[in-house]
Design a protein around this motif. Structure first.
Motif, PDB file in Angstrom:
ATOM      1  N   VAL A 163       0.986  -0.976  -0.092  1.00 17.22           N
ATOM      2  CA  VAL A 163       0.177   0.012  -0.116  1.00 17.22           C
ATOM      3  C   VAL A 163       0.930   1.344   0.015  1.00 17.22           C
ATOM      4  O   VAL A 163       1.677   1.225   0.758  1.00 17.22           O
TER       5      VAL A 163
ATOM      6  N   LEU B 207      -8.531  -3.076   3.379  1.00 18.23           N
ATOM      7  CA  LEU B 207      -8.255  -3.791   2.031  1.00 18.23           C
ATOM      8  C   LEU B 207      -8.435  -5.147   2.209  1.00 18.23           C
ATOM      9  O   LEU B 207      -8.778  -5.890   1.059  1.00 18.23           O
TER      10      LEU B 207
ATOM     11  N   TRP C  10      -1.666  -1.347  -4.226  1.00 22.86           N
ATOM     12  CA  TRP C  10      -2.553  -0.300  -4.168  1.00 22.86           C
ATOM     13  C   TRP C  10      -1.701   1.011  -3.967  1.00 22.86           C
ATOM     14  O   TRP C  10      -1.009   1.383  -3.236  1.00 22.86           O
TER      15      TRP C  10
ATOM     16  N   LEU D 286      -2.035   5.280  -4.144  1.00 24.23           N
ATOM     17  CA  LEU D 286      -2.922   6.201  -4.007  1.00 24.23           C
ATOM     18  C   LEU D 286      -2.245   7.489  -3.848  1.00 24.23           C
ATOM     19  O   LEU D 286      -1.296   7.550  -3.033  1.00 24.23           O
TER      20      LEU D 286
ATOM     21  N   GLY E 177      -9.913   6.502 -10.375  1.00 22.06           N
ATOM     22  CA  GLY E 177      -9.169   5.205  -9.997  1.00 22.06           C
ATOM     23  C   GLY E 177      -9.106   4.659 -11.429  1.00 22.06           C
ATOM     24  O   GLY E 177      -9.887   4.863 -12.395  1.00 22.06           O
TER      25      GLY E 177
ATOM     26  N   GLU F 228      -8.250   0.617 -13.054  1.00 17.90           N
ATOM     27  CA  GLU F 228      -7.768  -0.990 -12.726  1.00 17.90           C
ATOM     28  C   GLU F 228      -6.626  -1.477 -13.447  1.00 17.90           C
ATOM     29  O   GLU F 228      -6.297  -0.966 -14.686  1.00 17.90           O
TER      30      GLU F 228
ATOM     31  N   ASN G  77      -3.673  -1.132  -8.665  1.00 13.67           N
ATOM     32  CA  ASN G  77      -4.729  -0.133  -9.302  1.00 13.67           C
ATOM     33  C   ASN G  77      -3.905   1.252  -8.648  1.00 13.67           C
ATOM     34  O   ASN G  77      -3.299   1.264  -8.102  1.00 13.67           O
TER      35      ASN G  77
ATOM     36  N   SER H   5      -5.086   5.342  -7.885  1.00 13.28           N
ATOM     37  CA  SER H   5      -6.371   6.043  -7.387  1.00 13.28           C
ATOM     38  C   SER H   5      -5.702   7.483  -7.006  1.00 13.28           C
ATOM     39  O   SER H   5      -4.595   7.771  -6.604  1.00 13.28           O
TER      40      SER H   5
ATOM     41  N   GLU I  45     -11.661   1.912  -3.921  1.00 14.96           N
ATOM     42  CA  GLU I  45     -10.782   0.848  -3.988  1.00 14.96           C
ATOM     43  C   GLU I  45     -11.513  -0.586  -4.275  1.00 14.96           C
ATOM     44  O   GLU I  45     -10.883  -1.370  -5.124  1.00 14.96           O
TER      45      GLU I  45
ATOM     46  N   GLU J 254     -12.083  -0.775  -7.985  1.00 12.28           N
ATOM     47  CA  GLU J 254     -10.789  -1.104  -8.959  1.00 12.28           C
ATOM     48  C   GLU J 254     -10.175  -2.425  -8.743  1.00 12.28           C
ATOM     49  O   GLU J 254     -10.037  -3.155  -9.346  1.00 12.28           O
ATOM     50  N   HIS J 255     -10.561  -2.889  -7.318  1.00 12.43           N
ATOM     51  CA  HIS J 255     -10.119  -4.469  -7.091  1.00 12.43           C
ATOM     52  C   HIS J 255     -10.907  -5.380  -7.716  1.00 12.43           C
ATOM     53  O   HIS J 255     -10.543  -6.510  -8.121  1.00 12.43           O
TER      54      HIS J 255
ATOM     55  N   ASP K 247     -19.067  -2.920  -5.970  1.00 10.41           N
ATOM     56  CA  ASP K 247     -17.985  -2.226  -4.864  1.00 10.41           C
ATOM     57  C   ASP K 247     -18.831  -1.786  -3.723  1.00 10.41           C
ATOM     58  O   ASP K 247     -18.393  -1.828  -2.486  1.00 10.41           O
TER      59      ASP K 247
END
Length: 581
Positions: free
Chosen positions: A194, A212, A233, A235, A244, A246, A251, A253, A273, A276-277, A316
């Motif tokens: 992350v 997450l 991840w 960010l 975001g 994918e 991903n 963001s 999140e 995108e996941h 999501d």
């Protein structure tokens, strides 16, 4: 071809990324082509407009002639077998998940906006299937993050698609916060990283990483396994902006600063999140044939973006509830917010989610003042239709199947042959055969058709009702203002404003002779009754105009989804099943 791409980060304040591509050409006069778009964002972005100072040499350092032959094509004049070195700069100063960015503290590299592939102009064959070695030169005080695999001291990708699918984050240590964890997938340890990039925010990275993992737990509960052997991840924390994108092993963001404490704000971060996941299954692996491998030079059309994005939007939110990252009341509030936005879009009667998907290239990513009247978002309506489709399948099968059933089946098919996408026209039959349903009527009404959705019918199955009301009983005019402006953004179709002759871009300055602003306009209207005739003073193209407008009944702009007073034990049981409880 032995392609080597070298990326150098040193011209920080000029926002210029230096690119060097070295390869041996298998044909005379090879063409270098820059992508025009990046997958997941359906707009021709003309990345080539940021390329400058492109030069070419042979391996001995002699200049080679370069002719630009189209907006994103450069022909190098040389013989077959020549070892070629191409150098160029790319201006990068737009911080989105679709474009590259560089300043003196951080960078986000989106390979489609930086790198090129080679085209044989004799056969139109390209180098997109060739392995690429990647080298990076970055400031000594910076750190880099990506899902790229290493080979000795360098990185490599199997092909150009894999390169495009790999965002690269980097920055100085003072703007980076990092946490690594291993996720246990049925005894298999999957490394996760992350990364927060940006100035201080109010995030708790440890709590965030745990949340997450709850999303990953939910993915395993649905699909049985995670589809990757590593995940990152990324960010970027900014003052504003949100989005975001994918990727197969990561991903990226963009998150507004200070979104991590307020529960509603934090739920929006987690929803992004989760969205995108979920794409690591839906789109990156389970996909229509049109969505990979890609033609990066022109639009790629599909009528299934409502599946790619809309059904992902359904999941999501439901994943947040299934993971208990939000409670059920908060979940229904999110769905009610979506419904409110949906009902305020007259374009829902003009555009189906299939046609909205097909026209994404010219509509969703290029909105204008009439968009609200002429089209509907396949994200928004697709998410609502996704819930209806899930409950339709459950109803037809006595709750023995659901939309989850279809996705589990499709993931199994993907694992049999990861290179193969499904045929677009087969989607309905694939859902029907995997769930033992007949969706003909549903499809005609809500997917290929434009019939008004009937979500309440499906919510009643769960013992939930939709309540509509008017927030402040403000008479209806049908005017949307631009942000912090009295300039009209749009006039809603069939509204009092349209009937009276108001236009988008009009600048409203007074109502019944008194000054109004975008902030107090509705407050002023509240002092009037439905059917009142009001006089609006405005500027249109610099000319002062007065227009009379007859107000109509308040619209039902407040929506709540609540438990029915007479909810049965059976409905409560179905509600628990819906939420995985």
């Amino acid at each position: 071809m032995n392609i080597v791409t070298e990326i150098t980060i040193e011209k920080l304040n000029q926002h210029l990324v230096d690119i060097k591509i070295e390869f041996t050409t298998s044909h005379d006069n090879p063409i270098l082509e820059m992508p025009s778009w990046t997958p997941g964002s359906y707009l021709i972005r003309e990345y080539a407009r940021h390329v400058q100072n492109l030069k070419s040499l042979n391996i001995d350092g002699n200049n080679l002639q370069v002719d630009k032959v189209s907006k994103n094509n450069w022909k190098i004049i040389c013989a077959s077998g020549t070892r070629i070195v191409v150098n160029y700069e790319v201006y990068a100063f737009e911080l989105t998940v679709r474009t590259s960015y560089l300043d003196n503290r951080k960078a986000l590299l989106i390979p489609a906006s930086l790198c090129m592939y080679i085209v044989n102009h004799h056969t139109n064959e390209t180098s997109k299937d060739e392995e690429i070695t990647l080298k990076f030169n970055i400031p000594s005080t910076w750190k880099m993050y990506s899902s790229l695999l290493k080979k000795e001291n360098d990185y490599f990708v199997k092909n150009f698609d894999e390169l495009v699918d790999t965002p690269i984050a980097m920055g100085s240590l003072d703007v980076i916060k990092e946490l690594q964890y291993n996720y246990d997938d049925n005894g298999k340890e999957i490394p996760n990283t992350v990364v927060f990039v940006g100035d201080a925010s109010n995030e708790d990275i440890n709590k965030f990483a745990l949340d997450l993992q709850k999303l990953q737990d939910c993915s395993i509960k649905m699909f049985g396994k995670l589809p990757y052997n590593r995940y990152i991840w990324l960010l970027y924390i900014t003052n504003n902006g949100r989005g975001g994108l994918e990727h197969k092993y990561s991903n990226a963001s963009i998150i507004p600063r200070y979104m991590f404490k307020d529960p509603k704000d934090y739920a929006k971060v987690l929803s992004l999140e989760a969205h995108e996941h979920f794409h690591v299954y839906n789109v990156k692996r389970i996909r229509p044939q049109q969505l990979g491998p890609f033609d990066y030079s022109s639009e790629v059309y599909t009528r299934l973006l409502w599946v790619a994005e809309g059904l992902t939007s359904f999941y999501d939110n439901i994943f947040l509830a299934r993971s208990q990252l939000v409670d059920r009341n908060s979940y229904w509030e999110m769905i009610a917010d979506d419904l409110k936005r949906y009902y305020q879009i007259p374009g829902r009667f003009i555009d189906s989610i299939e046609s909205s998907s097909f026209d994404a290239w010219i509509k969703l990513y290029r909105p204008d003042e009439n968009s609200v009247n002429s089209t509907i978002s396949y994200y928004l309506k697709g998410g609502i239709v996704g819930m209806m489709l899930d409950l339709e399948i459950r109803s037809q099968t006595n709750w023995n199947a659901s939309l989850d059933t279809f996705y589990k089946y499709m993931f199994g098919e993907y694992e049999k042959d990861p290179t193969k996408g499904f045929i677009e026209n087969d989607l309905q039959s694939l859902i029907e055969s995997s769930t033992s349903t007949d969706l003909t009527i549903f499809w005609t009404k809500y997917i290929s058709g434009k019939e008004e959705i009937d979500l309440e019918k499906y919510l009643n199955i769960l013992g939930m009702n939709i309540e509509k009301s008017s927030t402040d009983n403000v008479p209806y005019a049908g005017i949307n203002f631009k942000v912090r402006s009295t300039s009209v953004q749009s006039i809603l179709r069939d509204s009092p404003a349209e009937k009276a002759g108001l236009y988008a871009k009009d600048e409203i300055i007074a109502l019944n002779g008194y000054k109004v602003t975008s902030k107090n306009f509705e407050k002023v209207l509240k002092n009037h009754e439905s059917n009142d005739l009001v006089n609006i003073t405005l500027f249109r193209d610099g000319k002062l105009i007065d227009i009379d407008l007859r107000l109509e009944n308040p619209i039902m702009d407040k929506i709540a989804i609540v438990e029915a007073k007479e909810i049965t034990d059976q409905q409560k049981k179905l509600l628990d099943v819906f939420f995985y409880s």
